[in-house]
Design a protein around this motif. Structure first.
Motif: not given
Length: 232
Positions: A32, A13, A24, A30, A22
Motif C-alpha cells: 500500500t 492493483l 503488486r 503487495t 495498492d
C-alpha cells in the motif's frame, strides 16, 4: 528533476481513498503506497497499469512508498503532484519557461487572501506576476485537459488572479502536462463546466494561460516545450 534513487517498478492493483494505492511488486508482494494526487486520475489509474514507486527514508511516514508514475498506452505519466511546482521552478530558473522576461526574484507560496495562496510571485524585467501552477495528467485524443474532477479551489484561484490583474499585477495560470502525448491544451468543460467558464471570464479580465509539457521517463521528469492553449 531526477526521481529518488530508491525506486521500484510494479503493477497498479487499485487506487482508493484518494491518497492510497495498492501495488503488486515484481516479487509478488503487495504494497500500500501513498498516492499524492487529489484529482480523479482519470485515464491514468487503470488496474493492471505499470507504475513506478519511490521510497522515503522518513521514519514518521505511515506509508514509506510513493506513487510517482503510471504508464498508459506506453506513455509514462507523472502523477505525483507534489513534484509539479519544483518542475516549474526548475524550468523557470533554467530559462525553459521564458514568458516573463529576465527573472530577478522568485518567491513560492504567496498568500493573497484569507482563503488562498498562489504558487509563485515572479519579479522580472517586465514587472511582478502572480503564477498559479496546475498539474495536468489527463489527455484524450491528444488534447490535455484540466481539471480531471470538479475543482472549487481551482475556480477560486482564477477569481483571485483576476482581482490581482485588475490591481495592475501580472496574473498567469500555467498547466504543467506530465506526459508526452498531448499536442495542445483545453479547459475540461466536459468535466467541470464552471471552471471552463471561469477560465474564459478570467481571460477577459487579462489573466494569461500557458501550457508546458514535460518529458517523463522512469529516471527523471523535465519540462521541455510550450504547447498551444485553446480556450474557445
Amino acid at each position: 528533476m531526477l526521481l529518488p534513487p530508491d525506486r521500484q517498478n510494479g503493477i497498479l492493483l487499485k487506487r482508493y481513498k484518494r491518497f492510497l494505492a495498492d501495488v503488486r511488486m515484481e516479487t509478488g508482494r503487495t504494497l500500500t503506497v501513498h498516492c499524492p494526487n487529489s484529482g480523479s486520475m482519470r485515464g491514468c489509474a487503470e488496474p493492471g497499469s505499470p507504475v513506478i514507486i519511490s521510497h522515503s527514508a522518513n521514519p514518521r511516514r505511515k506509508y514509506p512508498w510513493t506513487l510517482e508514475m503510471v504508464q498508459h498506452n506506453g506513455i509514462w505519466i507523472g502523477v505525483n503532484t507534489g513534484r509539479t511546482n519544483g518542475l516549474v521552478r526548475e524550468a523557470l530558473e533554467q530559462g525553459v519557461i521564458n514568458d516573463f522576461g529576465t527573472i530577478t526574484a522568485l518567491t513560492a507560496e504567496i498568500t493573497v487572501s484569507g482563503q488562498s495562496r498562489l504558487d509563485f510571485l515572479i519579479e522580472s524585467s517586465t514587472g511582478s506576476t502572480y503564477l498559479e501552477v496546475k498539474n495536468c495528467s489527463l489527455v484524450e485524443e491528444q488534447i490535455a485537459f484540466f481539471p480531471d474532477a470538479i475543482t472549487i479551489r481551482g475556480t477560486r484561484h482564477l477569481m483571485e488572479l483576476a482581482a490581482l490583474r485588475s490591481a495592475g499585477h501580472g496574473a498567469v495560470v500555467l498547466f504543467c502536462i506530465q506526459r508526452q502525448d498531448a499536442r495542445c491544451f483545453k479547459p475540461a468543460a466536459h468535466i467541470d463546466r464552471k471552471y471552463a467558464e471561469t477560465v474564459a471570464w478570467a481571460q477577459g479580465k487579462g489573466v494569461q494561460f500557458l501550457a508546458y509539457q514535460a518529458e517523463v521517463t522512469p529516471r527523471a521528469i523535465k519540462i521541455t516545450r510550450k504547447i498551444p492553449v485553446h480556450l474557445e
